[in-house]
Design a protein around this motif. Structure first.
Motif: not given
Ligand code: 8GT
Ligand code: MN
Length: 571
Positions: A325-333, A335-353
């Motif tokens: 709980p409290g972990a944060e996840m961001t869509l990267i690659g 899709f973050r640049r605004g592409k509407q399609t991709g060859h995969d999906v990339d996510f970055l996960i972190t935790h504030p502590d």
């Protein structure tokens, strides 16, 4: 040029289109042109602007001071305006509904920069839509910086015919393991992508950086003849087709490591293996990643759509929150640049502590496996240690975060086009017809995650055909027998990366791409600033110290670069 249709300005998207809302910036009344931008993006950008106190009108009126458009040339907007106003007021006279002669015609870049700054930024030449004074091929002198990370490169640009040609040659060079040549073509293509207008004659390219002799030759040929002989020959070459087929899909898609796939694919090509089915029949012993690549070959070749990426994001978020709980996840690659399609999906996960994220990936993977969401996964641990890293290490694309290469089993609702966000899937970009949902009806059945699992007996899908225009049905040719009908899931490549909080900004920047933009950032850092940039850190070699950052903006500032938002990193 795309034909301009006489079209009523769309006022129906929102009800509050009146000009009586309070504006933080009197004197700035913005109209976002829906043409080529699309209604939903326009509505989104309007909400964003209004939230920041900008006055954004939905109807053209004489009070409009700034017209902002995306992917339109100055001439296109001017023509569109003339159509709306019946041609009145072109020279600043009294138009019925707008003042085309006095209004600023701006590119979306001005708007995104203003959103970022929180105020209307000063209008620079590069913000203005380029207009040709008179027809003809007069020279337009544009000064363009030579590093892609100094430039704004939007996803949609004015020179696709030229950049498509150069990209084919780049891909061919990469498949032949000539990385240097590949980069040269990619740099030339990136430069063309950043130009504010269409190149119509080679004279317009005089003095521009990044255009090597070979690239210039190809560009000139395309400009003069419509095609390049070399590009045509490459596209039709059996070797190119086979290498692309076997190498890109089976290996690179799974390993992401340039070169590994190319070598093997080249050897196989010489052995007569030109297609995945050749490979399957060849009797070669394949490793687990290769077997998975082969098994889901067709699906991994289908572009992943934004709604699918969003649906997978919801699954990953559930997994992450369930185990930490409290972990944060961001869509990267892309899709973050605004592409509407991709060859995969990339996510970055972190935790504030800092520290809480350690060992997170195996737990997330276990959760996903238990729910039956994974068809394949390979997890690697975090091997980065700043004290051991040594600033002398060369800047590298490969990082050492805790990471999981996976193939997701995404449930699909083949009967309807609605996904759970309630929005309709755009079918414009390829044969994508699935509607992703989170329903997971059949856990474990198709899991290939465990090396000894023999549960999935599907033979290799050799062809994936979509039937009909907006078809919801997919037919699979399995060996010799064709069975037609909807299937309730598809395979999607997903990359998960876990970063410690203190490295998050670097990881975010490093994983947003594009690949060339990242390469150029590292090249700029080392050659112009004597700094080493990676997805973990930035090291100042002159001051002999690490430079900390908690946002991408700070990293750009450390590097002495103007901040480039993700949507303009499509180099
Ligand atoms: P796509 O639509 O084809 O998926 O396009 P993409 O999302 O831009 O490409 P990607 O291959 O998925 O890679 C996303 C970003 O992650 C790229 O900028 C790439 O440079 C970066 N990237 C890798 N592997 C690694 C790696 O090992 N370390 C770091 N820092 N970045 C990597 O692909
Ligand atoms: Mn990607």
């Amino acid at each position: 040029m795309v034909p301009l249709k006489r079209r009523k300005v769309n006022c129906s998207v929102t009800s509050d289109s009146s000009g009586d809302r309070t504006s933080k910036f009197p004197g700035v009344v913005i109209f976002l042109l829906e043409r080529k931008m699309g209604a939903s993006r326009r509505a989104f950008l309007t909400r964003l602007g209004r939230g920041k106190g900008f006055n954004i009108e939905y109807s053209l009126s004489r009070s409009i001071t700034h017209i902002v458009s995306e992917n339109n040339s100055g001439e296109e907007v001017r023509t569109w305006l003339d159509l709306q106003t019946g041609g009145q007021g072109r020279e600043g006279g009294e138009g019925r509904t707008a003042r085309p002669g006095s209004v600023h015609l701006l590119d979306i870049v001005w708007y995104t920069e203003s959103m970022h700054a929180g105020i209307p930024v000063i209008i620079l030449d590069r913000h203005r839509l380029q207009e040709r004074e008179k027809p003809g091929l007069e020279l337009t002198v544009v000064s363009v910086p030579s590093y892609a990370c100094q430039r704004h490169t939007p996803l949609l640009h004015h020179n696709t015919i030229l950049t498509d040609a150069l990209s084919i040659l780049a891909e061919n060079a990469e498949l032949s393991e000539n990385e240097g040549r590949g980069v040269a073509f990619r740099r030339a293509a990136a430069l063309l992508k950043s130009l504010p207008q269409e190149v119509r004659g080679a004279e317009q390219l005089r003095g521009l950086p990044c255009l090597g002799e070979h690239s210039l030759r190809v560009i000139k040929e395309v400009l003069e003849d419509g095609v390049s002989h070399e590009v045509e020959t490459t596209t039709h070459s059996e070797q190119f087709k086979a290498m692309k087929c076997v190498c890109v899909c089976v290996f690179q898609a799974l390993t992401g490591i340039f070169g590994v796939g190319a070598k093997t694919a080249d050897r196989w090509f010489r052995e007569g293996i030109h297609t995945p089915s050749n490979l399957q029949r060849s009797g070669h012993t394949l490793n687990r990643a290769q077997r998975a690549g082969l098994k889901y070959y067709d699906e991994l070749n289908l572009p992943v759509t934004k709604p699918e990426a969003v649906a997978i994001g919801q699954i990953v978020e559930r997994a992450v929150h369930a185990v930490l709980p409290g972990a944060e996840m961001t869509l990267i690659g892309g899709f973050r640049r605004g592409k509407q399609t991709g060859h995969d999906v990339d996510f970055l996960i972190t935790h504030p502590d800092e520290g809480r994220e350690e060992g997170l990936m195996p737990k997330v993977v276990s959760w996903l496996e238990a729910q039956g969401f994974l068809l394949y996964q390979k997890t690697t641990g975090n091997s980065y240690l700043e004290s051991k890293e040594g600033p002398a290490r060369p800047a590298s694309n490969m990082d050492r975060f805790e990471r999981c290469f996976s193939i997701f089993r995404l449930s699909t609702d083949n009967e309807g086009r609605e996904i759970q966000t309630g929005r309709e899937i755009q079918t414009g970009e390829g044969p994508q017809t699935y509607s992703p949902t989170l329903t997971n009806t059949d856990p474990h059945t198709h899991s290939d995650t465990h090396p000894h699992s023999k549960t999935d007996s599907h033979p290799l899908p050799q062809t994936l055909v979509v039937v009909g225009d907006h078809a919801q049905k997919v037919s699979w040719v399995l060996g010799n027998s064709q069975c037609s009908g909807p299937r309730s899931w598809r395979a999607v490549r997903v990359d998960l990366v876990v970063s410690p909080y203190s490295q998050f900004a670097f990881a975010l920047l490093g994983w947003t791409g594009s690949k060339l933009f990242e390469r150029e950032l590292r090249r700029w850092a080392i050659h112009e600033k004597a700094m080493t940039l990676s997805s973990h850190a930035l090291y100042d070699r002159k001051r002999m110290q690490y430079l900390r950052a908690s946002s991408e903006e700070e990293i750009f500032a450390h590097l002495g670069l103007e901040y480039i938002p993700p949507c303009d990193r499509n180099a």
